[in-house]
Scaffold this motif. Structure first.
Motif, PDB file in Angstrom:
ATOM      1  N   ARG A  54       0.866  -1.191   0.000  1.00  0.00           N
ATOM      2  CA  ARG A  54       0.000   0.000   0.000  1.00  0.00           C
ATOM      3  C   ARG A  54       0.898   1.235   0.000  1.00  0.00           C
ATOM      4  O   ARG A  54       1.391   1.680   1.024  1.00  0.00           O
ATOM      5  N   PHE A  64      -6.504  -3.847 -15.016  1.00  0.00           N
ATOM      6  CA  PHE A  64      -6.684  -2.722 -14.111  1.00  0.00           C
ATOM      7  C   PHE A  64      -8.029  -2.897 -13.396  1.00  0.00           C
ATOM      8  O   PHE A  64      -9.054  -3.092 -14.052  1.00  0.00           O
ATOM      9  N   GLN A  79      -7.995  -7.998  -8.153  1.00  0.00           N
ATOM     10  CA  GLN A  79      -7.968  -6.580  -8.531  1.00  0.00           C
ATOM     11  C   GLN A  79      -6.533  -6.158  -8.876  1.00  0.00           C
ATOM     12  O   GLN A  79      -5.601  -6.443  -8.134  1.00  0.00           O
ATOM     13  N   HIS A  80      -6.368  -5.469 -10.005  1.00  0.00           N
ATOM     14  CA  HIS A  80      -5.082  -4.934 -10.492  1.00  0.00           C
ATOM     15  C   HIS A  80      -4.076  -6.026 -10.882  1.00  0.00           C
ATOM     16  O   HIS A  80      -2.889  -5.748 -11.061  1.00  0.00           O
ATOM     17  N   ARG A  84       1.940  -6.932  -9.143  1.00  0.00           N
ATOM     18  CA  ARG A  84       2.298  -6.247  -7.894  1.00  0.00           C
ATOM     19  C   ARG A  84       2.401  -7.220  -6.717  1.00  0.00           C
ATOM     20  O   ARG A  84       2.795  -6.819  -5.627  1.00  0.00           O
ATOM     21  N   HIS A 150       1.010   2.578 -10.583  1.00  0.00           N
ATOM     22  CA  HIS A 150       0.084   3.074  -9.539  1.00  0.00           C
ATOM     23  C   HIS A 150       0.857   3.978  -8.554  1.00  0.00           C
ATOM     24  O   HIS A 150       1.096   3.629  -7.392  1.00  0.00           O
ATOM     25  N   TYR A 152       2.037   6.532  -5.967  1.00  0.00           N
ATOM     26  CA  TYR A 152       1.573   7.280  -4.791  1.00  0.00           C
ATOM     27  C   TYR A 152       2.577   8.396  -4.515  1.00  0.00           C
ATOM     28  O   TYR A 152       3.692   8.133  -4.037  1.00  0.00           O
ATOM     29  N   ARG A 174     -15.485   7.613 -11.269  1.00  0.00           N
ATOM     30  CA  ARG A 174     -16.104   6.455 -10.613  1.00  0.00           C
ATOM     31  C   ARG A 174     -16.785   6.832  -9.310  1.00  0.00           C
ATOM     32  O   ARG A 174     -17.487   6.011  -8.733  1.00  0.00           O
ATOM     33  N   ASP A 194     -11.750   9.324  -7.649  1.00  0.00           N
ATOM     34  CA  ASP A 194     -11.365   8.116  -8.378  1.00  0.00           C
ATOM     35  C   ASP A 194     -11.759   8.343  -9.834  1.00  0.00           C
ATOM     36  O   ASP A 194     -12.875   8.043 -10.240  1.00  0.00           O
ATOM     37  N   VAL A 226      -5.004   7.957 -14.183  1.00  0.00           N
ATOM     38  CA  VAL A 226      -5.942   7.833 -13.061  1.00  0.00           C
ATOM     39  C   VAL A 226      -5.495   8.784 -11.955  1.00  0.00           C
ATOM     40  O   VAL A 226      -4.299   8.881 -11.657  1.00  0.00           O
ATOM     41  N   TRP A 228      -6.369   9.443  -8.013  1.00  0.00           N
ATOM     42  CA  TRP A 228      -7.065   8.731  -6.934  1.00  0.00           C
ATOM     43  C   TRP A 228      -6.632   9.251  -5.572  1.00  0.00           C
ATOM     44  O   TRP A 228      -5.439   9.421  -5.317  1.00  0.00           O
ATOM     45  N   MET A 238      -9.630   0.517   4.518  1.00  0.00           N
ATOM     46  CA  MET A 238      -8.474  -0.277   4.056  1.00  0.00           C
ATOM     47  C   MET A 238      -7.619  -0.663   5.250  1.00  0.00           C
ATOM     48  O   MET A 238      -7.034   0.203   5.910  1.00  0.00           O
ATOM     49  N   GLU A 254      -1.625   8.175 -11.825  1.00  0.00           N
ATOM     50  CA  GLU A 254      -1.269   6.834 -12.294  1.00  0.00           C
ATOM     51  C   GLU A 254      -1.325   6.759 -13.814  1.00  0.00           C
ATOM     52  O   GLU A 254      -2.383   6.562 -14.392  1.00  0.00           O
TER      53      GLU A 254
HETATM   54  C1  BG6 Z   1      -6.990   2.959  -8.111  1.00  0.00           C
HETATM   55  C2  BG6 Z   1      -8.406   2.674  -8.525  1.00  0.00           C
HETATM   56  O1  BG6 Z   1      -6.143   2.883  -9.224  1.00  0.00           O
HETATM   57  O2  BG6 Z   1      -6.581   1.982  -7.150  1.00  0.00           O
HETATM   58  C3  BG6 Z   1      -9.311   2.657  -7.308  1.00  0.00           C
HETATM   59  O3  BG6 Z   1      -8.830   3.671  -9.453  1.00  0.00           O
HETATM   60  C4  BG6 Z   1      -8.783   1.680  -6.265  1.00  0.00           C
HETATM   61  O4  BG6 Z   1     -10.631   2.313  -7.700  1.00  0.00           O
HETATM   62  C5  BG6 Z   1      -7.341   2.027  -5.965  1.00  0.00           C
HETATM   63  O5  BG6 Z   1      -9.586   1.761  -5.103  1.00  0.00           O
HETATM   64  C6  BG6 Z   1      -6.671   1.125  -4.930  1.00  0.00           C
HETATM   65  O6  BG6 Z   1      -6.777  -0.209  -5.288  1.00  0.00           O
HETATM   66  P1  BG6 Z   1      -6.224  -1.336  -4.345  1.00  0.00           P
HETATM   67  O7  BG6 Z   1      -6.538  -2.645  -4.996  1.00  0.00           O
HETATM   68  O8  BG6 Z   1      -4.742  -1.099  -4.208  1.00  0.00           O
HETATM   69  O9  BG6 Z   1      -6.922  -1.159  -3.008  1.00  0.00           O
END
Ligand code: BG6
Length: 287
Positions: A54, A64, A79-80, A84, A150, A152, A174, A194, A226, A228, A238, A254
């Protein structure tokens, strides 16, 4: 050594600057430029390989988000995707100044039916972190995929942040579940955000803090961006997001190929890159 292999992570050093890449996910977990950390990493991030990190710069491949089409080959993936959450290998140092290193991931996996190889290069210079990816189809059939960095970014206070150069671009939002053309010359983040900006022209996207350019992001072959920030409720939900008020100090910008899939024929290679500069100077060309 400019590239130090420390078992679970690799540290790249260039003068006063360092980048630390966790082999789990080939995730850049720290980028220190002139003594200052530039990336946001959750204090609750797991760095032991038990889940995706994270914070930092996780790599999104080959899907994605979560695949909605249950018949698509990525349907079973989390997801994703898996990049990763996989163990990458350090392939070695590639350049001296700027300092570059390459990481590789190859498969054969039970949850995605294609042979592939990925090569990530991470390059560090004064005020700059560049990342390039080559996706190679090692299979005898074509496959399709999405890719996204992605990223940060660490910011002093999200309420002072503006993201520029998105005006006139199509946005899939979104949070409000709507599509529209972005009107704002500079996008402020005032709550959960988002958004996917789709097919963004060949422009350098900038992150401003109180009007000062904090970061400039250039992209090559990555048409979508993106933006976010989970804000308070999503951060609360989370488990690995800490501290819960940490959303004030981050923004994800992103670059990706994420609105549509890249189709790659057998033997083909697809390449893309992002470059992040502290401040306004950028050298990578292309959208
Ligand atoms: C972003 C998405 O790229 O990643 C969001 O647009 C998502 O919808 C965020 O919540 C975090 O994703 P994850 O899987 O790392 O919790």
């Amino acid at each position: 050594m400019p590239v130090d292999d420390l078992n679970d992570r690799v540290v790249i050093t260039h003068g006063n600057n360092t980048a630390t890449i966790l082999k789990h996910g080939a995730t850049v977990i720290s980028w220190v430029n002139n003594g200052e950390e530039q990336l946001w990493l959750s204090q609750g991030a797991r760095l032991d390989g038990s889940r995706p990190v994270r914070g930092g710069i996780p790599l999104v491949f080959p899907v994605f988000g979560k695949q909605k089409d249950e018949h698509h080959p990525t349907a079973k993936l989390p997801q994703h995707g898996f990049a990763r959450d996989a163990e990458w290998e350090l392939l070695g140092q590639t350049t001296e100044d700027p300092v570059g290193a390459e990481f590789g991931l190859a498969g054969g996996r039970s949850d995605w039916p294609y042979k592939f190889s990925l090569i990530l290069s991470v390059t560090l210079a004064n005020d700059k972190l560049a990342m390039a990816i080559d996706v190679k189809n090692e299979d005898e059939q074509e496959f399709d995929f999405q890719w996204l960095f992605h990223t940060y970014l660490r910011v002093p206070d999200i309420t002072d942040v503006l993201v520029t150069n998105l005006a006139g671009q199509h946005c899939d939002d979104r949070v409000v579940n709507a599509g529209y053309t972005e009107k704002a010359p500079a996008v402020a983040i005032t709550g959960e955000c988002d958004r996917m900006y789709v097919g963004v022209e060949d422009r350098t996207v900038q992150v401003l803090d109180k009007g000062r350019v904090l970061f400039s992001l250039a992209r090559k072959n990555l048409p979508d961006v993106v933006v976010w920030n989970p804000w308070d409720k999503k951060a609360e939900a989370m488990a690995d997001f800490a501290p819960k008020q940490g959303f004030h100090e981050m923004i994800c910008v992103e670059p990706g190929h994420a609105a549509t899939m890249v189709v790659l024929p057998p033997g083909g290679t697809w390449s893309a890159a992002q470059e992040i500069a502290v401040g306004g100077e950028i050298s990578l060309q292309g959208g």
